[in-house]
Motif scaffolding. Structure first.
Motif, PDB file in Angstrom:
ATOM      1  N   ILE A  20       0.902  -1.249  -0.421  1.00 28.02           N
ATOM      2  CA  ILE A  20      -0.056  -0.188  -0.021  1.00 28.02           C
ATOM      3  C   ILE A  20       0.702   1.578   0.266  1.00 28.02           C
ATOM      4  N   MET A  21       2.056   1.665   0.622  1.00 33.13           N
ATOM      5  CA  MET A  21       3.284   2.100   0.569  1.00 33.13           C
ATOM      6  C   MET A  21       3.567   2.415  -0.704  1.00 33.13           C
ATOM      7  N   SER A  50       1.807  12.163  -5.395  1.00 31.21           N
ATOM      8  CA  SER A  50       1.169  12.036  -7.133  1.00 31.21           C
ATOM      9  C   SER A  50      -0.587  10.937  -6.490  1.00 31.21           C
ATOM     10  N   ASN A  51      -0.136   9.371  -6.304  1.00 33.94           N
ATOM     11  CA  ASN A  51      -1.201   9.019  -6.065  1.00 33.94           C
ATOM     12  C   ASN A  51      -2.754  10.043  -4.998  1.00 33.94           C
ATOM     13  N   ILE A  52      -2.011  10.063  -3.549  1.00 30.35           N
ATOM     14  CA  ILE A  52      -2.428  10.680  -2.445  1.00 30.35           C
ATOM     15  C   ILE A  52      -3.084  12.160  -3.606  1.00 30.35           C
ATOM     16  N   GLN A  53      -2.648  12.404  -4.066  1.00 30.46           N
ATOM     17  CA  GLN A  53      -2.681  14.163  -4.455  1.00 30.46           C
ATOM     18  C   GLN A  53      -4.804  13.831  -5.236  1.00 30.46           C
ATOM     19  N   ALA A 103      -9.170  11.609   3.188  1.00 28.61           N
ATOM     20  CA  ALA A 103      -7.772  11.631   4.004  1.00 28.61           C
ATOM     21  C   ALA A 103      -8.176  10.560   4.815  1.00 28.61           C
ATOM     22  N   SER A 104      -8.670  10.032   6.173  1.00 27.77           N
ATOM     23  CA  SER A 104      -9.237   9.276   7.194  1.00 27.77           C
ATOM     24  C   SER A 104      -8.173   8.068   6.120  1.00 27.77           C
ATOM     25  N   VAL A 105      -8.415   7.486   4.833  1.00 25.15           N
ATOM     26  CA  VAL A 105      -8.575   6.200   4.795  1.00 25.15           C
ATOM     27  C   VAL A 105      -6.901   6.726   4.412  1.00 25.15           C
ATOM     28  N   ILE A 106      -6.067   7.297   3.968  1.00 23.05           N
ATOM     29  CA  ILE A 106      -4.708   7.934   3.784  1.00 23.05           C
ATOM     30  C   ILE A 106      -3.583   7.736   5.011  1.00 23.05           C
ATOM     31  N   GLY A 107      -4.361   8.536   5.447  1.00 18.87           N
ATOM     32  CA  GLY A 107      -4.058   8.490   7.103  1.00 18.87           C
ATOM     33  C   GLY A 107      -4.065   6.993   7.374  1.00 18.87           C
ATOM     34  N   ASN A 133      -3.340   4.588   6.371  1.00 19.93           N
ATOM     35  CA  ASN A 133      -2.666   3.391   5.839  1.00 19.93           C
ATOM     36  C   ASN A 133      -0.568   4.443   5.073  1.00 19.93           C
ATOM     37  N   THR A 134      -1.323   5.419   5.772  1.00 16.65           N
ATOM     38  CA  THR A 134       0.598   6.086   5.672  1.00 16.65           C
ATOM     39  C   THR A 134       1.551   6.238   7.557  1.00 16.65           C
ATOM     40  N   PHE A 135       0.252   5.469   8.445  1.00 18.92           N
ATOM     41  CA  PHE A 135      -0.066   6.235  10.049  1.00 18.92           C
ATOM     42  C   PHE A 135       0.220   7.658   9.733  1.00 18.92           C
ATOM     43  N   ASN A 136      -0.392   8.471   9.082  1.00 22.35           N
ATOM     44  CA  ASN A 136       0.158  10.120   9.177  1.00 22.35           C
ATOM     45  C   ASN A 136      -1.011  10.203   9.401  1.00 22.35           C
ATOM     46  N   TYR A 137      -1.838  11.071   9.969  1.00 23.29           N
ATOM     47  CA  TYR A 137      -3.330  12.047   9.503  1.00 23.29           C
ATOM     48  C   TYR A 137      -3.078  13.253   9.561  1.00 23.29           C
ATOM     49  N   LEU A 138      -1.393  13.794  10.001  1.00 23.19           N
ATOM     50  CA  LEU A 138      -1.622  15.296  10.028  1.00 23.19           C
ATOM     51  C   LEU A 138      -1.613  15.684   9.146  1.00 23.19           C
TER      52      LEU A 138
END
Length: 229
Positions: free
Chosen positions: A6-7, A13-16, A186-190, A192-197
């Protein structure tokens, strides 16, 4: 060959792309809810202004139910409770679509608030307009369509734009039933990346930009309407 994790998939670019896709869904839900809310608002206002007690009662019940209960409850009721009722009647398993349930709930809730906006706009039209329409032989529907509603909407456009801003923010509530909009993204990205900020900050910035732009449009429209008066 190494399997992609997943990382690997969640590149900058995908996150954006995911965040802006979520913003698109939030905006589309708000536009749809405002559109259908206006239709429900017109119908509800007509019911509340009716001379018939039953019609007025229907309009009042609709407004009181959807203004008196939380939108989140309405969303969850449509998504969780309604399929249970459908299954008990038909005997077939029914799975509701979270986007459809979200749009219906947002439209019904927005319509209940717009009923009062539209009703006040109609009541703000000079009574002489009604009398003039009656004199030239227009019926109730023609009077409302061609004379009263155009003047009423001129008065309520600024509050409608404010309602649109509220709907954009309220679209985040459908996150609770599994729909992927801006906040859910945003929650899904946070997660899976262990970074919600970063994703939550970006999401907040996007909400802020959308609402500030629409607020600027509202001020412009309000100024133009004031000049035309």
């Amino acid at each position: 060959m190494r399997m992609k994790t997943i990382m690997d998939i969640l590149t900058p670019s995908n996150i954006q792309f995911m965040i802006f896709t979520g913003a698109k869904y939030s905006l589309l839900l708000a536009i749809g809810a405002l559109f259908f809310g206006v239709i429900l608002g017109i119908i509800g206002a007509a019911l509340k202004l009716s001379k018939h007690f039953v019609l007025r009662a229907i309009g009042n019940i609709y407004v009181e139910i959807f203004r008196g209960t939380p939108m989140l409850l309405q969303i969850m009721f449509l998504y969780l409770a309604v399929p249970t009722v459908v299954q008990s009647i038909t005997g077939q398993r029914f799975q509701a679509d979270p986007y459809v349930c979200g749009l219906i709930a947002m439209s019904l809730n927005s319509g209940a608030y717009q009923v009062e906006l539209i009703r006040s706009g109609i009541l703000g039209v000079d009574k002489g307009q009604w009398e003039a329409c009656e004199t030239i032989g227009l019926n109730y529907v023609q009077t409302m369509r061609y004379v009263i509603l155009p003047q009423a909407f001129k008065r309520i456009i600024p509050p409608l734009i404010s309602e649109f801003i509220t709907l954009i923010k309220d679209s985040s509530l459908i996150f609770t039933i599994g729909a992927v909009e801006l906040l859910a993204t945003a929650s899904v990205i946070g997660a899976n990346t262990f970074n919600y900020l970063v994703p939550l900050t970006a999401t907040g910035a996007i909400y802020l930009v959308m609402t500030l732009c629409i607020s600027a449009i509202a001020r412009y429209v309000e100024g133009r309407l004031a000049v035309s008066d």
